[in-house]
Design an enzyme around this catalytic site. Structure first.
Site, short mmCIF file in Angstrom:
data_model
loop_
_atom_site.label_atom_id
_atom_site.label_comp_id
_atom_site.label_asym_id
_atom_site.label_seq_id
_atom_site.Cartn_x
_atom_site.Cartn_y
_atom_site.Cartn_z
N LYS A 77 -5.96 -51.75 0.62
CA LYS A 77 -5.17 -51.03 -0.39
C LYS A 77 -5.54 -49.55 -0.44
O LYS A 77 -4.66 -48.68 -0.42
CB LYS A 77 -5.35 -51.68 -1.77
CG LYS A 77 -4.87 -53.13 -1.83
CD LYS A 77 -5.01 -53.74 -3.20
CE LYS A 77 -6.45 -53.85 -3.66
NZ LYS A 77 -7.28 -54.72 -2.79
N THR A 78 -6.85 -49.27 -0.51
CA THR A 78 -7.27 -47.87 -0.54
C THR A 78 -6.83 -47.16 0.74
O THR A 78 -6.33 -46.03 0.71
CB THR A 78 -8.80 -47.78 -0.72
OG1 THR A 78 -9.15 -48.40 -1.95
CG2 THR A 78 -9.28 -46.34 -0.72
N ASP A 122 -6.74 -46.89 -8.65
CA ASP A 122 -7.30 -48.17 -8.25
C ASP A 122 -7.51 -49.02 -9.49
O ASP A 122 -7.71 -48.48 -10.58
CB ASP A 122 -8.63 -47.91 -7.53
CG ASP A 122 -8.94 -48.98 -6.50
OD1 ASP A 122 -8.15 -49.94 -6.38
OD2 ASP A 122 -9.96 -48.84 -5.80
N THR A 171 -5.91 -56.13 -7.86
CA THR A 171 -6.17 -57.41 -7.23
C THR A 171 -5.35 -58.49 -7.92
O THR A 171 -5.21 -59.59 -7.43
CB THR A 171 -7.67 -57.78 -7.36
OG1 THR A 171 -8.08 -57.56 -8.71
CG2 THR A 171 -8.51 -56.92 -6.43
N ARG A 230 -12.41 -55.83 5.66
CA ARG A 230 -13.70 -55.26 5.23
C ARG A 230 -14.86 -56.17 5.66
O ARG A 230 -15.89 -55.69 6.13
CB ARG A 230 -13.75 -55.07 3.71
CG ARG A 230 -15.15 -54.66 3.23
CD ARG A 230 -15.20 -54.36 1.75
NE ARG A 230 -14.42 -53.19 1.44
CZ ARG A 230 -13.65 -53.06 0.36
NH1 ARG A 230 -13.56 -54.04 -0.50
NH2 ARG A 230 -12.97 -51.96 0.17
N1 LIG Z 1 -4.79 -53.13 8.36
C1 LIG Z 1 -6.01 -52.65 8.66
N2 LIG Z 1 -6.30 -52.25 9.91
C2 LIG Z 1 -7.53 -51.82 10.22
N3 LIG Z 1 -8.54 -51.72 9.35
C3 LIG Z 1 -8.32 -52.09 8.09
C4 LIG Z 1 -7.04 -52.56 7.68
N4 LIG Z 1 -7.10 -52.86 6.38
C5 LIG Z 1 -8.34 -52.57 5.96
N5 LIG Z 1 -9.09 -52.11 7.00
C6 LIG Z 1 -10.49 -51.73 6.94
O1 LIG Z 1 -11.12 -52.49 5.91
C7 LIG Z 1 -11.88 -51.67 5.06
C8 LIG Z 1 -11.52 -51.98 3.63
O2 LIG Z 1 -10.22 -51.51 3.36
P1 LIG Z 1 -9.83 -50.90 1.93
O3 LIG Z 1 -8.60 -50.12 2.11
O4 LIG Z 1 -11.01 -50.19 1.36
O5 LIG Z 1 -9.54 -52.24 1.11
P2 LIG Z 1 -9.17 -52.40 -0.45
O6 LIG Z 1 -8.94 -51.05 -1.03
O7 LIG Z 1 -7.96 -53.28 -0.46
O8 LIG Z 1 -10.34 -53.11 -1.07
C9 LIG Z 1 -11.59 -50.22 5.48
O9 LIG Z 1 -12.73 -49.66 6.01
C10 LIG Z 1 -10.60 -50.27 6.58
O10 LIG Z 1 -11.15 -49.61 7.69
MG LIG Z 2 -10.10 -50.16 -2.50
#
Ligand SMILES: Nc1ncnc2c1ncn2[C@@H]1O[C@H](COP(=O)(O)OP(=O)(O)O)[C@@H](O)[C@H]1O
Ligand SMILES: [Mg+2]
Length: 357
Positions: A77-78, A122, A171, A230
């Site tokens: 998401k981030t 977020d 979430t 992640r």
């Molecule tokens: N579709 C994707 N392709 C490659 N790497 C991803 C992908 N989605 C997430 N990641 C990796 O996973 C990690 C976590 O992603 P993040 O955007 O922080 O998740 P969230 O915000 O949903 O908790 C990041 O470091 C990113 O590099």
């Molecule tokens: Mg995040």
């Protein structure tokens, strides 16, 4: 970070397979984040839809519609919020629901936005009520009412905002009040990733981290990553450590399996806490049903830890079911731990009532 702590506190951020980022993660994550939609792996539908939304906005020379991203921690998401800003050639401001205590905090952020800026909010479901109401008007009319003074003498001063794109992440989309949900022009629900997609994530990250890995090694890590990029990245780093110390650096299936055995992540991605919960359920309570509190006492964890950290994954894996009478193990749970269910499974032993539910 000390891996011996992994289940001592039960805190999700301290667990190897937990899905909340720790500090080491955050630094590496920044380096591993895909920078544009083309680099973003999987989530085909979301990518296709978002691509249309952003392209159309660009073609119109307009600011993109507000976007809501929902999905479990670690699914991207981030990352997507940053990609949205990058694709729009816009700056991004990052904050979170819990960081906004008062409506005034939000007013300060909103009034300092540049035209076209992306505001990433977020954990938007954890915003305070007054801030949420201010956000409604900001999203719809690009305007906020700043309240000056208190009591009968208070006056609302309207403040025009430049058009901006709100990207909200949660979430739990179900927790958002409908008026807030309705103000997003586009809602993307992120799904857990398929093993093949996670393999691509592992290969991509290995490449960026200059780690040598063969396809079977990547598949082994992907299979234990709980559908979450992640976690795939985190396991990759631990396996890399092992490969450097115990072998020649190349990650093969054998190396990955041996390394993850050291970190107590099993073939299905269950860690020590997950297995402790299942084992208690099977061995002490005959597979249940047993109350959550009783189960938590049996594994020496807080009720919340068992409920929020271990159970969602166990439920998703079809190993545990939450029923009105308590937690119940599925046949797959018995099979996964190599145990045989008692013939009278489900009859109950009376034990489950010892500590109450
Ligand atoms: N579709 C994707 N392709 C490659 N790497 C991803 C992908 N989605 C997430 N990641 C990796 O996973 C990690 C976590 O992603 P993040 O955007 O922080 O998740 P969230 O915000 O949903 O908790 C990041 O470091 C990113 O590099
Ligand atoms: Mg995040």
């Amino acid at each position: 970070m000390n891996w011996d702590d992994t289940t001592d506190t039960g805190a999700e951020e301290e667990r190897l397979v937990g899905s909340v980022a720790d500090r080491e993660d955050q630094a590496v994550e920044a380096a591993l984040r895909p920078k544009d939609l083309g680099e973003f792996i999987g989530q085909e539908k979301v990518r296709e839809q978002l691509d249309l939304v952003l392209r159309a906005a660009r073609a119109r020379g307009a600011t993109a519609d507000h976007v809501l991203l929902s999905g479990a921690p670690g699914l991207g998401k981030t990352t997507l919020s940053m990609i949205i800003a990058a694709e729009m050639g816009a700056p991004i401001r990052i904050t979170s629901g819990p960081a906004i205590q008062h409506a005034g905090d939000l007013a300060a952020i909103l009034s300092s936005l540049q035209e076209g800026e992306v505001l990433f909010l977020d954990e938007i479901h954890r915003m305070s009520r007054p801030a949420e109401e201010m956000l409604y008007m900001a999203m719809e009319d690009f305007r906020v009412d700043v309240i000056v003074g208190k009591g009968p003498g208070a006056t609302a001063i309207p403040l025009e905002l430049p058009p901006f794109t709100l990207v909200g992440a949660t979430t739990r989309a179900g927790l958002l009040p409908p008026p807030l949900r309705d103000r997003f022009g586009f809602t993307a629900h992120m799904e857990f990733y398929e093993p093949a997609e996670l393999e691509r994530v592992v290969h991509r990250s290995a490449n960026l981290l200059d780690v040598e890995i063969d396809p079977a090694g990547a598949a082994e890590i992907a299979g234990r990553s709980r559908g979450t990029p992640r976690i795939a990245n985190r396991l990759l780093r631990r396996v890399r450590d092992y490969a450097q110390v115990k072998a020649d650096g190349l990650i093969t299936r054998e190396i990955a399996a041996a390394a993850l055995a050291v970190y107590e992540v099993d073939a299905r991605g269950l860690d020590r806490l997950d297995r402790a919960v299942l084992e208690a359920l099977l061995k002490l309570f005959g597979g249940g049903p047993v109350g959550l509190s009783t189960l938590a006492v049996a594994v020496g964890e807080e009720r919340e830890t068992v409920e929020e950290v271990a159970e969602p994954f166990l439920v998703r894996e079809g190993l545990l079911a939450r029923t009105p009478r308590g937690r119940v193990a599925t046949p797959a749970a018995w099979a996964h731990l190599g145990l045989t269910p008692p013939r009278s499974q489900g009859a109950g032993t009376g034990q489950q009532d010892l500590f109450g539910a």
